[in-house]
Design a protein around this motif. Structure first.
Motif, PDB file in Angstrom:
ATOM      1  N   ASP A  80       1.557   5.941  -3.117  1.00  0.00           N
ATOM      2  CA  ASP A  80       0.561   6.505  -2.209  1.00  0.00           C
ATOM      3  C   ASP A  80       0.758   8.002  -1.999  1.00  0.00           C
ATOM      4  O   ASP A  80       0.113   8.611  -1.148  1.00  0.00           O
ATOM      5  N   ILE A 132      -6.822   1.408  -0.691  1.00  0.00           N
ATOM      6  CA  ILE A 132      -5.766   2.382  -0.423  1.00  0.00           C
ATOM      7  C   ILE A 132      -6.393   3.598   0.245  1.00  0.00           C
ATOM      8  O   ILE A 132      -7.579   3.862   0.104  1.00  0.00           O
ATOM      9  N   CYS A 133      -5.575   4.333   0.973  1.00  0.00           N
ATOM     10  CA  CYS A 133      -6.085   5.394   1.846  1.00  0.00           C
ATOM     11  C   CYS A 133      -6.060   6.750   1.153  1.00  0.00           C
ATOM     12  O   CYS A 133      -5.426   6.940   0.122  1.00  0.00           O
ATOM     13  N   HIS A 179       0.821  -1.210   0.000  1.00  0.00           N
ATOM     14  CA  HIS A 179       0.000   0.000   0.000  1.00  0.00           C
ATOM     15  C   HIS A 179       0.858   1.264   0.000  1.00  0.00           C
ATOM     16  O   HIS A 179       0.356   2.359  -0.291  1.00  0.00           O
ATOM     17  N   CYS A 226      -7.456   2.336   7.475  1.00  0.00           N
ATOM     18  CA  CYS A 226      -6.742   3.599   7.436  1.00  0.00           C
ATOM     19  C   CYS A 226      -6.947   4.319   8.762  1.00  0.00           C
ATOM     20  O   CYS A 226      -8.024   4.268   9.342  1.00  0.00           O
ATOM     21  N   ASP A 281      -9.433   3.197  -4.197  1.00  0.00           N
ATOM     22  CA  ASP A 281      -9.669   4.219  -3.172  1.00  0.00           C
ATOM     23  C   ASP A 281     -11.150   4.336  -2.813  1.00  0.00           C
ATOM     24  O   ASP A 281     -11.533   5.242  -2.065  1.00  0.00           O
ATOM     25  N   SER A 308      -1.970   4.178   5.869  1.00  0.00           N
ATOM     26  CA  SER A 308      -2.413   2.801   5.659  1.00  0.00           C
ATOM     27  C   SER A 308      -1.850   1.867   6.719  1.00  0.00           C
ATOM     28  O   SER A 308      -0.645   1.866   6.993  1.00  0.00           O
TER      29      SER A 308
END
Length: 732
Positions: free
Chosen positions: A94, A170-171, A90, A184, A143, A178
């Motif tokens: 990012d 994913i954050c 992750h 998150c 996302d 993450s």
């Protein structure tokens, strides 16, 4: 094995080499019955469900089995200098440089500007999915930006067995971190020792604490860092030194760091704790020396923490950046530069930007982000890049589809605060929400009904500004009617003009007198009205009548418009009938306020018990001998700017965007910029508030240098919590 058995049965094969044991012991399986399901289960599915049920039934806050019997999951395909905590997948692309020189972000900026083909929905991060998957009740973007779901936490990811959607989650780009499993947490939890913001939940798997478990502030239970970096609350795991036995291969330095950990954790088999480690430290720690803990880079591969063993607190005494990353058009280096932990760093993830400010740069290095943000080339599918250079102070390269989407992507919020006259979202407007023809926006569906009004006409909270609240619309796989309604609304609302809409007066009941503006005329926070309001039993009532959470009192941020939750809390006494029921808690908070606000600029000129320090709103505010830089606390929030720049009216004046002014400074170009950082750029300069900056490039011109009112230069004295100018103006 099952396929081989079926094949043998189908062909009626017989051989001494082909066999399968009949497993008679409950839950056993395998060719030789060598495996057995957990929890006395008779199927794999029931075994998995039983494990997750055990998570939920546990009286512990965290799954300690993960800590005691597991290992940190690492992404091993990419080799780089990542510091103590290994990469998780992750971490790749990012938006954060988790490797020295940003190797984990290589070519990710091209994905950021990706353009999708006809019939495809563009996710917030540039990923493309088929149009029919948009608002179908199931997240398909990594996302989760294609659905109206809580994209922030994914807190359930550790308690649901069917968590495939979590594995790939994913954050948020700027404000979340993450945990490596789809969950998150707020970025502030990556600084578990911080006291700048209220603490919130850690990762369920505690990944945000790894390698520094002892410094957690948001839980009474103290932890210990195991040899592998994971955390434990168990006496029998990796404690070491139970009888202060010194191994022959351990140095004084190693012993000192061990004792620092003992003092921070007050824990386990340590020979001492916070109250009595000092005596032992005298034997192993050198005076006037800061010791690193953790003993290596953490949080970022270039960030190192150090502690003063002679005066230990959970907050490190020194944060040092040492390493290199790539910036737009150059490579930046830092060789032991000290930084301060600020609100903006903790809240909005600005570490990479701070390193890019370094004076050590290499413009010819291949390790850099493209100077033009790829604006002169084509995307993967041959389309031109749609780029608008919006991050004017920090120069990040972000897609223009991130502008006016209510997610902060530029470190100083340029993408959300700058008013853009042109429609930058037209290419994907059918999937994004535009407030009106008069107010360009590029909102994703998550902003509908998020209880924060982003449109002047309230169309993002109510159906056409006065109908059903959007938080009532549940778009799920078995509720396609709501999904289709949201699709239709997104695709047709932008043709409405603000001038044709009457601003609604309908807001949620709990949105009145909560310290935040929800109505266009701000009448929901009027003290005339709020003084008649009744707060919940677990809330504090401001002198203005507003109701705020107890945890907000004395946290350094005004939530009451008159500051009666912070510096002016003494003016709210004697307590109202409501507050008297909370008297014990409030008395503790007052003590906290006194400690927090004892350190203020001009404290040697003002009586802080009834005055608020600030430059006055007069002709020559810098003449502080003639113009006493103090106002009565009672003048805070009275609607009149007694302080220069309206500093006393942070919660009553707006910032030009119908939001509370806060610490924003009006710049010469008409926009607003956060005051602590405004004076770092010539485009936002105020002769009074920026008076600490030297105009002589060769004298006192460092980023954090302060030119005192008496002409003395204080190197790196800006807001370092030390009064170094005569009147403390270096802390204003």
């Amino acid at each position: 094995m099952a396929d081989k058995y079926a094949h043998a049965l189908a062909l009626n094969l017989t051989s001494n080499d082909i066999f399968l044991c009949k497993c008679t012991l409950h839950g056993t399986f395998g060719k030789y019955c060598q495996y057995q399901l957990t929890h006395n289960s008779d199927s794999f599915e029931s075994s998995v469900h039983a494990q997750f049920d055990e998570y939920e039934r546990s009286n512990e806050s965290y799954g300690w089995g993960i800590q005691h019997h597991g290992q940190i999951i690492c992404y091993e395909t990419l080799f780089c200098d990542h510091g103590l905590l290994c990469l998780d997948w992750h971490d790749i692309c990012d938006g954060e440089q988790n490797c020295i020189d940003g190797r984990d972000e290589e070519n990710c900026d091209k994905l950021e500007f990706n353009e999708c083909n006809q019939g495809e929905y563009r996710c917030l991060n540039g990923m493309c999915i088929a149009e029919e998957f948009w608002l179908d009740g199931e997240p398909d973007c990594m996302d989760w930006s294609d659905e109206k779901v809580n994209t922030y936490t994914g807190w359930w990811c550790n308690t649901l067995p069917s968590n495939q959607e979590c594995d790939e989650h994913i954050c948020d780009y700027r404000t979340a971190w993450s945990c490596g499993d789809g969950e998150c947490v707020r970025w502030q939890q990556r600084f578990p020792f911080q006291n700048v913001l209220p603490t919130v939940d850690d990762c369920y798997n505690l990944r945000n604490l790894y390698f520094m478990c002892e410094v957690r502030t948001n839980h009474r239970e103290k932890l210990w860092t195991q040899i592998n970096g994971m955390c434990t609350n168990n006496l029998w795991y990796d404690v070491g030194h139970p009888n202060m036995i010194i191994n022959s291969n351990e140095s004084r330095r190693e012993m000192c760091i061990y004792l620092i950990r003992c003092s921070l954790s007050t824990n386990f088999y340590c020979p001492c704790d916070a109250s009595n480690c000092r005596m032992l430290m005298n034997d192993y720690c050198d005076k006037n020396i800061l010791y690193p803990y953790p003993d290596g880079a953490v949080i970022r591969p270039y960030l190192f923490l150090s502690y003063n063993w002679e005066n230990l607190n959970l907050m490190p005494d020194s944060l040092i950046i040492f390493g290199s990353i790539k910036c737009r058009g150059y490579q930046a280096f830092a060789f032991g530069e000290e930084i301060r932990l600020t609100f903006e760093m903790v809240r909005f993830n600005r570490l990479d930007y701070l390193l890019c400010l370094s004076n050590s740069t290499n413009f010819t290095s291949s390790i850099q982000y493209d100077e033009t943000c790829w604006n002169n080339s084509l995307t993967f599918n041959g389309q031109p890049y749609d780029f608008y250079d919006i991050c004017q102070y920090t120069r990040e390269c972000i897609s223009q589809y991130r502008i006016s989407n209510q997610y902060i992507d530029c470190p100083y919020s340029d993408d959300e605060r700058t008013i853009i006259e042109e429609d930058l979202c037209s290419n994907i407007q059918q999937y994004r929400f535009q407030c009106s023809n008069d107010q360009h926006s590029c909102l994703t569906v998550q902003t509908l009904g998020d209880q924060s009004t982003h449109c002047d006409n309230y169309f993002d909270e109510n159906f056409y500004g006065s109908g059903r609240f959007f938080n009532e619309f549940i778009c799920e796989i078995d509720n396609k009617d709501s999904c289709n309604l949201l699709k239709d609304y997104l695709q047709h609302e932008s043709n409405v003009s603000i001038s044709n809409i009457v601003s609604p007066s309908r807001i949620r009941f709990r949105a009145y007198c909560d310290g935040e503006w929800n109505l266009g005329d701000h009448s929901d926070e009027s003290s005339v009205f709020c003084l008649q309001w009744i707060c919940r039993q677990d809330q504090y009532q401001c002198k203005t009548g507003q109701c705020i959470e107890l945890s907000w009192i004395c946290d350094g941020t005004w939530d009451c418009q008159d500051g009666s939750d912070e510096e002016a809390i003494s003016l709210n006494q004697p307590w109202s009938k409501h507050n008297r029921k909370l008297e014990k808690i409030l008395n503790d908070r007052i003590t906290k306020c006194k400690e927090r606000f004892h350190f203020q600029p001009f404290k040697n000129l003002c009586n802080l018990s009834y005055e608020y320090p600030c430059y006055l709103n007069v002709t020559n505010p810098l003449d502080i001998i003639k113009n006493h830089p103090c106002i009565p606390l009672s003048q805070i929030g009275d609607g009149i700017a007694h302080c220069y720049g309206g500093l006393d009216e942070k919660n009553t004046f707006d910032d030009g965007y119908n939001q509370m002014k806060g610490y924003n400074l009006r710049c010469s170009n008409g926009g607003f910029f956060q005051y602590p950082y405004a004076c770092r750029n010539d485009t936002c300069w105020d002769p009074i508030l920026c008076s600490y900056k030297s105009t002589n490039i060769s004298y006192c011109s460092g980023l954090n240098d302060v030119l005192c009112l008496n002409g003395i230069c204080i190197k790196n004295g800006r807001c370092n919590e030390e009064f170094e100018c005569q009147f403390g103006e270096d802390e204003h």
